[in-house]
Design an enzyme around this catalytic site. Structure first.
Site: not given
Ligand code: URA
Length: 435
Positions: A161, A187
């Site tokens: 991510d 996450k």
């Molecule tokens: N927040 C995140 O953690 N990821 C995204 O893609 C958009 C907002």
């Protein structure tokens, strides 16, 4: 397998296999797939979307792209909550201790603020001494001792991510439901709790501007979490105006303290009750949602919720005298009142404008390196639907910036308020509960 074939397959609107998604995530994290190919695939996903199965696989592979937290050493059902971000959103500070005071294990991994939305970690750090970084051992020990910890996510979780978000940010590929949902959920899943509650906000101050998009995102994330074995539920909440009255780090901590004492703003208190009741139901502490709400009301009334917040602050090294005596928090050198220019009812308080103004007053950061002024921000005196008379206080502005810098901000805050001469109904905070 070749990356170019995966890109063209998605470009042509076909469904990717689990193997193809794994190949992409593994290869990209390992540095074997270049940014230009990853960007091309991301853009194809923006245009062609993904099926639910593809999104679940993508999330799972992202979750397992690095370390994941093992919380099995913490007794009981662990719950986490996530807000998609809003203006004045200090919910974790109040609802976390409320829920923990009822016996749930609140293992909360939080983030920092950027742009017009604040972050829980920054708010907590406005309490002198507060440490938001703990080792896994410290985190587990604190959870077993007091049932709550609020910390930053460790850098080793979900490397996919980190890399993909940085790329999306500069390639116009942030706005995509499958990419947002997989980013957030990977996450949350890697944080290792059994239950996840999502507060998906909609309105001008939120990431999702309308309720329809917010509902789609919420449903997708709930489906991902449940498919991957976690009890995941979502509430859709309004972010057309700021939540509660206070916007800004220590100002929000003070409002959270008021709420823990039972005299918080109406909308914020309602959100805490609702959100907390969902978490207690998920943790199997309350048999019904209604029982959960009653339990939250009880721990607020008997002082246990506030006491839990004190325990949290003490456990993470914070100076608890600020919690006991919130008047100790530093007040900005400039305190400016904004008054109504005409009588009527408040129709709008544009959350995005208030959030951006608070940032410009010093309360937030435009880039990750900016330093925050913990005392800066805005405290509303009126909310949408309130009656005002000409000259009434609309809000108070706090800043340490010089006059030339804050004057244009004051003008923008004034413009964020719209007062009309017809009756305006108070908006509801919670739109829907998705489970
Ligand atoms: N927040 C995140 O953690 N990821 C995204 O893609 C958009 C907002």
């Amino acid at each position: 397998m070749r990356m170019v074939d995966i890109i063209t397959k998605k470009r042509d609107g076909q469904e990717l296999t689990d193997e193809e998604i794994s190949f992409f995530i593994k290869g990209y994290v390992a540095g074997e797939i270049p940014d230009y190919q990853a960007s091309a695939l991301l853009m194809a996903i923006v245009f062609k979307g993904m099926t639910n199965r593809e999104i679940v696989t993508l999330t799972d592979r992202m979750e397992h792209s690095g370390e994941t937290m093992d919380l099995s050493a913490i007794e009981g059902i662990k719950v986490d909550k996530h807000s998609t971000g809003g203006v004045g959103d200090k919910t974790t500070l109040a609802v976390g201790p409320m829920v923990a005071a009822c016996g749930a294990k609140v293992a909360k991994m939080s983030g920092r603020g950027l742009g017009h939305t604040g972050g829980t970690l920054d708010k907590l750090e406005s309490i002198p001494g507060m440490n938001v970084f703990e080792t896994e051992e410290e985190f587990i020990a604190q959870m077993n001792k007091i049932g709550i910890a609020v910390v930053g996510q460790t850098g080793t979780l979900v490397p996919a991510d980190k890399k993909l978000y940085a790329l999306r940010d500069v390639t116009g590929t942030v706005e995509s439901l499958p990419l947002i949902a997989s980013s957030i959920m990977s996450k949350k899943l890697a944080s290792g709790t059994n239950c996840i509650e999502l507060d998906v906000k909609f309105g001008n101050g939120a990431f999702m501007k309308n309720v329809h998009d917010a509902r789609e995102l919420a449903k997708t994330m709930v489906a991902i979490g449940n498919s991957l074995g976690r009890d995941t539920r979502a509430i859709l909440t309004d972010m057309a105006q700021p939540l509660g009255y206070a916007v800004g780090n220590s100002l929000e901590v003070k409002e959270a303290i008021d709420t823990l004492h039972g005299h918080g703003p109406e909308d914020f208190t309602e959100l805490c009750l609702h959100s907390g009741a969902v978490m207690l139901h998920q943790a199997k502490i309350a048999k019904t949602f209604e029982e959960g709400e009653a339990m939250i009301k009880e721990v607020v009334a008997n002082g246990k919720a506030f006491e839990k917040f004190r325990e949290l602050v003490i456990a993470q090294g914070g100076d608890v005298s600020y919690i006991d005596h919130p008047e100790k928090f530093e007040v900005s050198k400039n305190v400016i009142e904004i008054h109504a220019k005409n009588s009527g009812f408040v129709k709008e308080i544009v959350a995005l404008e208030i959030g951006e103004s608070a940032m410009r007053l010093g309360a937030g950061r435009e880039t990750f390196d900016d330093v925050i002024d913990m005392s800066a921000g805005i405290v509303l005196a009126k909310k949408i639907g309130d009656k005002v008379a000409k000259g009434d206080l609309l809000c108070t502005v706090y800043t340490n910036k010089e006059k030339e810098e804050y004057e244009p901000v004051i003008a923008d805050i004034e413009k964020a308020f719209k007062v009309v001469n017809v009756f305006v109904e108070k908006p509801k905070v919670i739109e829907e509960y998705i489970h």
